[in-house]
Design an enzyme around this catalytic site. Structure first.
Site, PDB file in Angstrom:
ATOM      1  N   TRP A 318      44.455  43.304  43.373  1.00  0.00           N
ATOM      2  CA  TRP A 318      43.510  43.424  44.429  1.00  0.00           C
ATOM      3  C   TRP A 318      42.955  42.055  44.674  1.00  0.00           C
ATOM      4  CZ3 TRP A 318      38.678  42.086  45.449  1.00  0.00           C
ATOM      5  CH2 TRP A 318      38.131  42.855  46.616  1.00  0.00           C
ATOM      6  N   HIS A 319      42.710  41.465  43.543  1.00  0.00           N
ATOM      7  CA  HIS A 319      42.030  40.124  43.834  1.00  0.00           C
ATOM      8  C   HIS A 319      42.833  39.035  44.180  1.00  0.00           C
ATOM      9  CE1 HIS A 319      38.548  41.982  41.471  1.00  0.00           C
ATOM     10  NE2 HIS A 319      37.763  41.234  42.008  1.00  0.00           N
ATOM     11  N   GLY A 320      44.072  39.071  43.733  1.00  0.00           N
ATOM     12  CA  GLY A 320      44.963  38.027  44.236  1.00  0.00           C
ATOM     13  C   GLY A 320      46.534  38.373  43.963  1.00  0.00           C
ATOM     14  N   PHE A 457      40.134  37.373  49.087  1.00  0.00           N
ATOM     15  CA  PHE A 457      40.736  38.217  48.394  1.00  0.00           C
ATOM     16  C   PHE A 457      40.834  39.506  49.467  1.00  0.00           C
ATOM     17  CE2 PHE A 457      38.194  36.842  44.484  1.00  0.00           C
ATOM     18  CZ  PHE A 457      39.048  35.909  43.848  1.00  0.00           C
TER      19      PHE A 457
END
Lengths: 457, 346
Positions: A318-320, A457
Site C-alpha cells: 500500500w505504501h509503495g 502513497f
C-alpha cells in the site's frame, strides 16, 4: 495543491472559508466544498481529478442499489473501477517490471509502457475509503445511504483527500447531514489555529529541516561513516513522523473550520513499548482499516502468523509499488510476530529499553523507504563501518536539528498544546504569541518546503 | 481560548518584523570604503538593500558628472573601462532591474538634486523584451509609482485599456515577487547578522573574486578561455507595453529639459546573436525598437540602437549572450561620451 504552499494558505483557504460562511451559500455548502476540493486536487493535474470524479460516480452508482447488500458480485463490481485505477496508476509498472525483470523508476512511480504515468497524489487513501464504503454497504452496516453530494464530499473533502485520515462514512455521516446548519464557535477556531500552526511547524520547520540535512547522505549511501548512517536512520525516522503527523494535525485543524472532527491518526507512536503497540499508535486509520477489512475477514487470530505476514505485506505494498516496500511490510510483520511469540522475554525488559528497542527497530525499517536494494546494502555496510567514507559527518547544526526533533517528539504533547485554555489570561496570551511566531516562521521557510512524503502513497 | 483576530494581528506583526530585519540596511557605506583596490563583498545582500546602499552613497556625495544606469548588463562597467577625464563617475546599476526602474530611479535622484549631469542609460536588447516594474524600491516609492502609472493610464490616450490592466497586474505581481524574494530565511539571517555585527559589516574579497568597487561597479574575474557561442539566444515574447514605454521616455525627456543630459543605448547581444537578430529581428523587437527610435527623436533624446557591427572584434569575455564584457561596453560608451561634449572630459 498542498497545505504548505502560499497559494493554499493565503488564497485558496481564505476564499473557501469565505464562500463556506457566506449566509447565502449555506444551502449549497456541500456542493461548494466538493467543487473546492476538486479544484484543490485538479490544480496539479486535470486527468487525476477526472479519475477521482469517475471513481466517485462509479462507486456511488453501484453501491446505491440495495441489492449490493450481501452480494459479492456487486461488491466486486463496486470496487472494480477504483481498484483498476489504483492498479493502473500505482502497480502496473511494478507488475510489468517484476514479470519482465526490467527496471522501473524508483518507487515504481513511472513506467513507459503506455507513456509516462504519474501517480496521482493520495490515490491509495481515497481508494481505500471507496473500498471501505463499498464493503460497509455490502455488509449492511451503513445506517443510511448518502445522497451524491454528501458521498462526493466524504471521499473528496480536501483536508483529508490526499493523506488521510482514512475515514469510515459513519465517522462523518452526522457532520455531513448537519453541514448546512453548522455554525462555527470561537472554541473551534481557537483549536483549529492551534492544530494548523503546530502541524505546519512540524512539517516545515522540523521535517523539512531534517530532510535538508540528509540530502548528501541519501545520495551516497555507500560512502558514509557509521555515525552518518546512524544519523540518517534517526533523522529520517523523525522526518517521516513529523511530516505525516504534521499533515494529520493540519487536516484536523482544517476539518474543524468546516465542522468536521477527524480522529487522531497518531498517538505518540515512538513511545510504543513494542511493535504491536506501535501499529496501534502510527497511522491509526490505516491500521484499523486493514484490521477490519482485511485481517478479520482473513480469519483474524485463527491463523495468526500467516495473516499477520500477509496483511503487513499488503500494508507495505500500500505504501509503495516496489519490493523494498513489501520487504518493509514483512519486516514489521516479523517484528510483530517476534514480539507475539517472545512477549514474556520482551515484557521482562525495563520499559525504557522496550521503548528504545521498538523505536530503534522501527527507525531502521524506515531506511527501506529511502533506498533501493543496492542502496540498502551499501547503507547497511556503512552502518557497520564497512565502507569507504567519502561524505563528511553531520555538522553541529545537523545534530542540533536532530536533538530538537527528539526533544519535541518525546517532550511536547501537540494535542494538549492545541487544545483550548480557559481562564488563564497570561497562558492564553503566551500561547497566542507562540502560535503567531510559529506561523510567521513557517511562512518564512515555506519556500524551501517539500511535498509531504505520504502524498506519493 | 485564542482569539482569531488577535492571532492574525500578531502574525502580521511578526511577519512585518521579519521583513524589516530582512530589509535592514547596514549603516556603513560600502562604496565609501577604500582599501588598496580590494573589493567589497555584497553578493549575499538582497537587491533592494544594494539599491538603497547606492542611493545613500549618492546622497552623501557631491553630484556626479556621469552616471551609468541599468542592470547586470551594465553593472560591470567601472572607471577603468571609461575615459573620464576629470569627470566623476558612479555606476547606479542594480541587477535584475529593467528600464522602468532606471527611469524612476533617475527621477528620484533628480528630486533630491543628486541626478548626474549625464545619465547613460542601458536599455535591454529588444529581443529580450525585459520589461518589469521596479523590484528594488522600498514600499512607499513602489506604491507611489503604481499610483502614478494607473493615473497616467487613465489620462494618456496612447495607453490602451488592456495595457492599463496589464500594468495594474504588473504592480500586483511585483508585490508578490518582492515579498517572496525578501521573505526568505537567507535574507532574514543576513539581516540578523548585519544587525548584530559590532564591527565592519562588509568584508573584503581579493581582486580575483566577485566584488564591488567604490564607483558602484561590480568586478567579475575574467576566465582565461573565450567562449564561442554555438547557438542563438531565444527571443522573448512580446512584453513591452508601447503606451507606457512612450510615457517612460517622455519622463526622461522631462528630466533632460531640467538639465540632465540623457543618453540611452540598447544593450548589445553577443556578436553571433546580435548579427542574426540585426538582420532578422522578431516583430515584437522591431515594434519596440521603432517606438524607441521615434519617441526619442520626437523628444530630442540621444538614443542608440544596438548595431552589432560596433561590437565585433573588440574581444572581451562574454559570460553569456546577453551580458557584454565591461571592456567591450566601456569602449562603446566612450564613443557615446565623446559625442556628449561634457566639459569635465575635455
Amino acid at each position: 495543491m498542498i497545505f504548505n504552499q502560499f497559494a493554499f494558505l493565503v488564497v485558496f483557504l481564505p476564499l473557501v472559508l469565505i464562500a463556506f460562511y457566506v449566509p447565502q451559500f449555506h444551502r449549497i455548502r456541500i456542493h461548494m466544498l466538493v467543487f473546492a476540493s476538486l479544484i484543490f486536487y485538479g490544480i496539479s493535474g486535470l486527468e487525476h481529478a477526472l479519475g477521482l470524479v469517475a471513481s466517485i460516480i462509479w462507486v456511488f452508482m453501484v453501491a446505491r442499489s440495495p441489492r449490493i447488500v450481501g452480494n459479492k458480485g456487486r461488491l466486486a463490481l463496486s470496487i472494480l473501477l477504483p481498484a483498476l485505477a489504483l492498479f493502473y496508476y500505482k502497480y502496473l509498472g511494478f507488475f510489468v517490471s517484476s514479470l519482465s525483470g526490467q527496471e522501473v523508476g524508483r518507487e515504481g512511480e513511472t513506467f513507459n509502457l503506455f507513456g509516462d504515468v504519474i501517480l496521482p497524489a493520495g490515490v491509495s487513501f481515497f481508494t481505500f475509503q471507496l473500498v471501505g464504503f463499498s464493503i460497509d454497504r455490502y455488509r449492511g452496516s451503513l445506517s443510511e445511504f448518502p445522497d451524491f453530494g454528501r458521498f462526493a464530499l466524504y471521499i473528496s473533502f480536501f483536508p483529508q483527500l490526499v493523506a488521510g485520515p482514512i475515514l469510515r462514512y459513519q465517522q462523518v455521516a452526522s457532520t455531513l447531514s448537519g453541514l448546512t446548519e453548522f455554525r462555527l464557535y470561537p472554541e473551534d477556531v481557537s483549536r483549529a489555529i492551534g492544530y494548523i500552526c503546530l502541524g505546519l511547524a512540524a512539517k516545515v520547520l522540523i521535517a523539512d529541516t531534517l530532510g535538508s540535512y540528509q540530502v548528501a547522505y541519501i545520495n551516497q549511501p555507500g560512502s558514509l561513516s557509521s555515525i552518518s548512517a546512524f544519523y540518517v536512520v534517526f533523522a529520517y525516522s523523525f522526518q517521516i513522523y513529523f511530516d505525516f503527523y504534521g499533515y494529520s494535525l493540519i487536516a484536523i485543524g482544517l476539518g474543524q473550520l468546516f465542522g468536521f472532527k477527524f480522529p487522531m491518526n497518531f498517538r505518540l507512536p515512538y513511545e510504543a513499548k513494542n511493535p504491536r503497540e506501535f501499529w496501534r499508535r502510527w497511522h491509526i486509520s490505516l491500521s484499523y482499516w486493514i484490521r477490519d477489512y482485511l485481517y478479520l475477514p482473513l480469519g483474524g487470530n485463527h491463523q495468526y502468523a500467516r495473516n499477520i505476514l500477509f496483511v503487513f505485506a499488503v500494508c507495505g505494498l500500500w505504501h509503495g509499488a516496489g519490493w523494498t516496500f513489501v520487504i518493509w511490510g514483512l519486516y514489521h510483520g516479523l517484528l510483530v510476530l517476534t514480539f507475539h511469540f517472545g512477549n514474556n522475554l520482551w515484557n521482562a525488559l525495563p520499559a525504557i529499553i522496550q521503548c528504545t528497542l521498538t523505536f530503534g527497530l522501527v527507525s531502521l525499517g524506515w531506511t527501506l523507504f529511502i533506498f533501493d536494494f543496492a542502496g540498502i546494502k551499501a547503507f547497511l555496510l556503512s552502518l557497520i563501518g564497512r565502507s569507504e567514507v567519502g561524505v563528511p559527518n553531520p555538522d553541529l547544526e545537523a545534530w542540533m536539528g536532530l536533538l530538537l526533533a527528539t526533544v519535541v517528539c518525546f517532550g511536547v504533547r501537540f494535542e494538549r498544546v492545541a487544545e483550548n485554555l480557559t481562564g488563564n489570561t497570561v497562558a492564553v496570551t503566551v500561547r497566542t504569541i507562540m502560535f503567531a511566531i510559529l506561523f510567521a516562521a513557517t511562512l518564512l521557510f515555506l519556500d524551501r518546503s517539500q511535498t509531504f512524503i505520504y502524498f506519493r502513497f | 481560548m485564542i482569539k482569531p483576530f488577535r492571532f492574525l494581528f500578531l502574525t502580521l506583526c511578526f511577519t512585518i518584523a521579519i521583513l524589516a530585519v530582512a530589509q535592514y540596511v547596514p549603516p556603513e557605506d560600502p562604496f565609501a570604503i577604500q582599501n588598496n583596490n580590494k573589493l567589497v563583498s555584497l553578493d549575499e545582500i538582497s537587491l533592494p538593500v544594494l539599491a538603497k546602499l547606492k542611493v545613500r552613497h549618492v546622497k552623501s556625495q557631491p553630484r556626479f558628472d556621469i552616471g551609468l544606469f541599468g542592470n547586470s548588463r551594465s553593472l560591470n562597467v567601472g572607471i577603468h573601462d571609461l575615459s573620464l577625464g576629470d569627470c566623476k563617475f558612479f555606476n547606479f546599476s542594480v541587477p535584475s532591474e529593467s528600464f522602468r526602474f532606471t527611469v524612476a530611479n533617475l527621477e528620484r535622484f533628480h528630486e533630491i538634486g543628486k541626478a548626474p549631469r549625464l545619465a547613460l542609460i542601458s536599455i535591454d536588447h529588444f529581443e529580450l523584451q525585459h520589461y518589469n516594474n521596479p523590484i528594488s524600491f522600498f514600499a512607499p516609492t513602489r506604491w507611489k509609482m503604481a499610483i502614478e502609472d494607473i493615473k497616467s493610464g487613465f489620462m494618456r490616450d496612447e495607453i490602451r485599456s488592456i495595457d492599463l490592466l496589464r500594468m495594474g497586474w504588473r504592480h500586483v505581481w511585483i508585490e508578490i515577487v518582492r515579498f517572496k524574494r525578501t521573505f526568505t530565511p537567507a535574507t532574514f539571517f543576513k539581516g540578523i547578522s548585519h544587525l548584530l555585527s559590532s564591527s565592519s559589516t562588509f568584508s573584503f574579497v581579493s581582486p580575483l573574486s566577485i566584488g564591488y568597487q567604490s564607483d558602484g561597479s561590480r568586478r567579475v574575474p575574467v576566465p582565461a578561455n573565450k567562449k564561442e557561442f554555438q547557438t542563438l539566444i531565444k527571443p522573448a515574447q512580446h512584453q513591452i507595453d508601447t503606451g507606457y514605454f512612450k510615457y517612460d521616455i517622455e519622463r526622461l525627456a522631462r528630466l533632460q529639459k531640467d538639465g540632465i543630459q540623457v543618453v540611452i543605448y540598447e544593450s548589445p547581444l553577443e556578436p553571433k546573436s546580435g548579427l542574426f537578430f540585426h538582420n532578422q529581428p522578431t516583430p515584437q523587437a522591431s515594434r519596440s525598437r521603432s517606438t524607441f527610435v521615434r519617441a526619442c527623436a520626437r523628444m530630442g533624446l540621444n538614443c542608440y540602437t544596438a548595431d552589432p557591427r560596433r561590437f565585433i572584434g573588440n574581444g572581451g569575455f562574454w559570460v553569456n549572450q546577453t551580458h557584454p564584457p565591461s571592456s567591450v561596453l566601456g569602449f562603446y560608451l566612450n564613443n557615446l561620451l565623446d559625442e556628449s561634449q561634457l566639459a569635465c572630459r575635455r
